[in-house]
Enzyme design. Sequence first.
Site, mmCIF file in Angstrom:
data_model
loop_
_atom_site.group_PDB
_atom_site.id
_atom_site.type_symbol
_atom_site.label_atom_id
_atom_site.label_comp_id
_atom_site.label_asym_id
_atom_site.label_seq_id
_atom_site.Cartn_x
_atom_site.Cartn_y
_atom_site.Cartn_z
ATOM 1 N N CYS A 1 -1.429 5.589 9.964
ATOM 2 C CA CYS A 1 -0.181 4.925 10.379
ATOM 3 C C CYS A 1 -0.468 3.586 11.037
ATOM 4 O O CYS A 1 -1.286 3.504 11.940
ATOM 5 C CB CYS A 1 0.552 5.724 11.452
ATOM 6 N N CYS B 1 3.434 8.533 1.447
ATOM 7 C CA CYS B 1 3.956 7.533 2.376
ATOM 8 C C CYS B 1 4.179 6.246 1.584
ATOM 9 O O CYS B 1 3.216 5.642 1.114
ATOM 10 C CB CYS B 1 2.937 7.348 3.502
ATOM 11 N N CYS C 1 6.327 -7.102 7.048
ATOM 12 C CA CYS C 1 7.489 -6.696 7.834
ATOM 13 C C CYS C 1 7.914 -7.902 8.651
ATOM 14 O O CYS C 1 7.073 -8.640 9.156
ATOM 15 C CB CYS C 1 7.123 -5.528 8.761
ATOM 16 N N CYS D 1 6.377 -5.465 16.041
ATOM 17 C CA CYS D 1 5.902 -4.440 16.972
ATOM 18 C C CYS D 1 4.437 -4.738 17.308
ATOM 19 O O CYS D 1 3.623 -4.918 16.401
ATOM 20 C CB CYS D 1 6.069 -3.056 16.364
ATOM 21 N N CYS E 1 1.350 -2.740 15.756
ATOM 22 C CA CYS E 1 1.365 -2.429 14.325
ATOM 23 C C CYS E 1 0.707 -3.528 13.506
ATOM 24 O O CYS E 1 1.036 -4.707 13.645
ATOM 25 C CB CYS E 1 2.810 -2.237 13.862
ATOM 26 N N GLU F 1 0.822 -1.201 0.000
ATOM 27 C CA GLU F 1 0.000 0.000 0.000
ATOM 28 C C GLU F 1 0.861 1.258 0.000
ATOM 29 O O GLU F 1 1.960 1.286 0.553
ATOM 30 C CB GLU F 1 -0.950 -0.022 1.202
HETATM 31 N N1 SAH Z 1 9.035 0.162 10.004
HETATM 32 C C1 SAH Z 1 9.267 1.541 10.132
HETATM 33 C C2 SAH Z 1 8.400 2.393 9.245
HETATM 34 C C3 SAH Z 1 6.938 2.052 9.109
HETATM 35 S S1 SAH Z 1 5.883 2.357 10.457
HETATM 36 C C4 SAH Z 1 9.104 1.954 11.585
HETATM 37 O O1 SAH Z 1 8.638 1.164 12.379
HETATM 38 O O2 SAH Z 1 9.503 3.075 11.917
HETATM 39 C C5 SAH Z 1 5.593 4.121 10.480
HETATM 40 C C6 SAH Z 1 5.206 4.646 11.867
HETATM 41 O O3 SAH Z 1 3.870 4.267 12.231
HETATM 42 C C7 SAH Z 1 6.106 4.099 12.955
HETATM 43 O O4 SAH Z 1 6.477 5.098 13.866
HETATM 44 C C8 SAH Z 1 5.203 3.104 13.625
HETATM 45 O O5 SAH Z 1 5.655 2.825 14.907
HETATM 46 C C9 SAH Z 1 3.877 3.790 13.567
HETATM 47 N N2 SAH Z 1 2.739 2.902 13.811
HETATM 48 C C10 SAH Z 1 2.672 1.574 13.579
HETATM 49 N N3 SAH Z 1 1.446 1.094 13.942
HETATM 50 C C11 SAH Z 1 0.738 2.146 14.402
HETATM 51 C C12 SAH Z 1 -0.609 2.294 14.872
HETATM 52 N N4 SAH Z 1 -1.446 1.267 14.916
HETATM 53 N N5 SAH Z 1 -1.019 3.517 15.252
HETATM 54 C C13 SAH Z 1 -0.175 4.584 15.146
HETATM 55 N N6 SAH Z 1 1.090 4.500 14.687
HETATM 56 C C14 SAH Z 1 1.547 3.297 14.324
HETATM 57 FE FE1 SF4 Z 2 7.572 -3.290 11.102
HETATM 58 FE FE2 SF4 Z 2 5.338 -2.119 11.952
HETATM 59 FE FE3 SF4 Z 2 7.402 -2.409 13.609
HETATM 60 FE FE4 SF4 Z 2 7.565 -0.635 11.601
HETATM 61 S S1 SF4 Z 2 6.141 -0.554 13.348
HETATM 62 S S2 SF4 Z 2 9.129 -2.152 12.236
HETATM 63 S S3 SF4 Z 2 6.373 -1.733 10.006
HETATM 64 S S4 SF4 Z 2 6.196 -4.098 12.683
#
Ligand code: SAH
Ligand code: SF4
Length: 392
Positions: A369, A129, A136, A140, A143, A116
């Site tokens: 995000c 974005c 991934c 996390c 996420c 996406e």
């Molecule tokens: N993998 C990279 C980039 C993609 S995530 C990273 O983790 O930085 C982009 C941002 O969105 C990151 O700061 C991530 O922590 C945040 N993010 C992920 N899931 C989220 C959620 N459910 N609500 C708000 N932010 C989120």
């Molecule tokens: Fe991967 Fe989501 Fe963690 Fe970013 S926030 S490193 S996309 S699992």
Amino acid sequence: MTANAPITQDVMTLPRKLPEGGPVNIVGLTREELLAALVAAGTPERQAKMRAGQVWQWVYHWGVRDFAQMTNLAKDYRALLAEHFAIVLPEVVTRQISADGTRKYLIRIAGGHEVETVYIPEEGRGTLCVSSQVGCTLTCSFCHTGTQKLVRNLTAGEIVGQLMLVRDDLGEWPERGAPKDETRLVSNLVLMGMGEPLYNFENVRNAMKVVMDGEGLSLSRRRITLSTSGVVPEIARTAEEIGCQLAISFHATTDEVRDILVPINKRWNIRTLLDSLRDYPRLSNSERITFEYVMLDGVNDTDADARRLVKLISGIPSKINLIPFNEWPGAPYRRSTPERIAAFADIIYKAGYASPIRTPRGEDIMAACGQLKSATERARKSRAQIAAETGL
Ligand code: SAH
Ligand code: SF4
């Protein structure tokens, strides 16, 4: 919450399945790679630099997809190009437009995999974005992308292609002969879509080289932000080889909590991560680092957290971006209340840091995000879930 979440998930790595021996896709080749490919295809060495520059301009400045339209090249040279090369972008499968104007594209890349891309228009600017991986490998816990088990690195062409297809959709290629228009619909690019960009370093770097080149897409490194969960060994390289702005998914102020939210913390903890950041602004000649902090109700959002946060980052030129948690089906957390977020922001602000609260965009189309996850993957999972539930 479980403290022993693995750092990486048990993923299925997808093959790239690129066509073999067919035409070479020009999109995503660096200038050096393009030059070498033109020579390999029969361009005389002494012309190669000029030809590479001409092709580059057609592809990245004018958005041309057909060699026949490259009118400053001789007819037989255009035929040679058409025989050896192609100009291909990923294919748009669906486009959704949110009530707030945010556009989410589901795109299909070689091998049939999907990622996406999200375009976020704002007053006076537009941010794209882009994704760097299908899924991934990291886990996390807040996420959505981190729950997707299919993983493959995007090629440089698939990363650059996301910007080009969005410019197609927005009609943002210059018109020949028209007066130069400096307004940019896509003025900023963030590597904050699906995937961990620093686990796909070379492709991300090469893609950004193409995107930053002044004779083409021409986005300045100051308008590009790479977000990482904290892949420490690649941070100095990012400064030296890309030089873009850096955002860190910080999200917690103790190792105990960060181990759960961002499990890569178990490999490189808060102290190690912060140490790796001190040299970044100097090495990349950028002003400050963005610390992203997702606000999770009752998990990381106390006044004590806010105070610890400013203490931890002191000495690093920074700004803190508070992200209200965006929920997704089955998410194990809730968003902090607006009052809590405001109180947290106030402590940071009083300590002398900018603390913008990121307004969630495109929530109605699951484009905010951390909500990204490809539709086919969702469908696949839910079929499996249905099967489990019905005992089939
Ligand atoms: N993998 C990279 C980039 C993609 S995530 C990273 O983790 O930085 C982009 C941002 O969105 C990151 O700061 C991530 O922590 C945040 N993010 C992920 N899931 C989220 C959620 N459910 N609500 C708000 N932010 C989120
Ligand atoms: Fe991967 Fe989501 Fe963690 Fe970013 S926030 S490193 S996309 S699992």
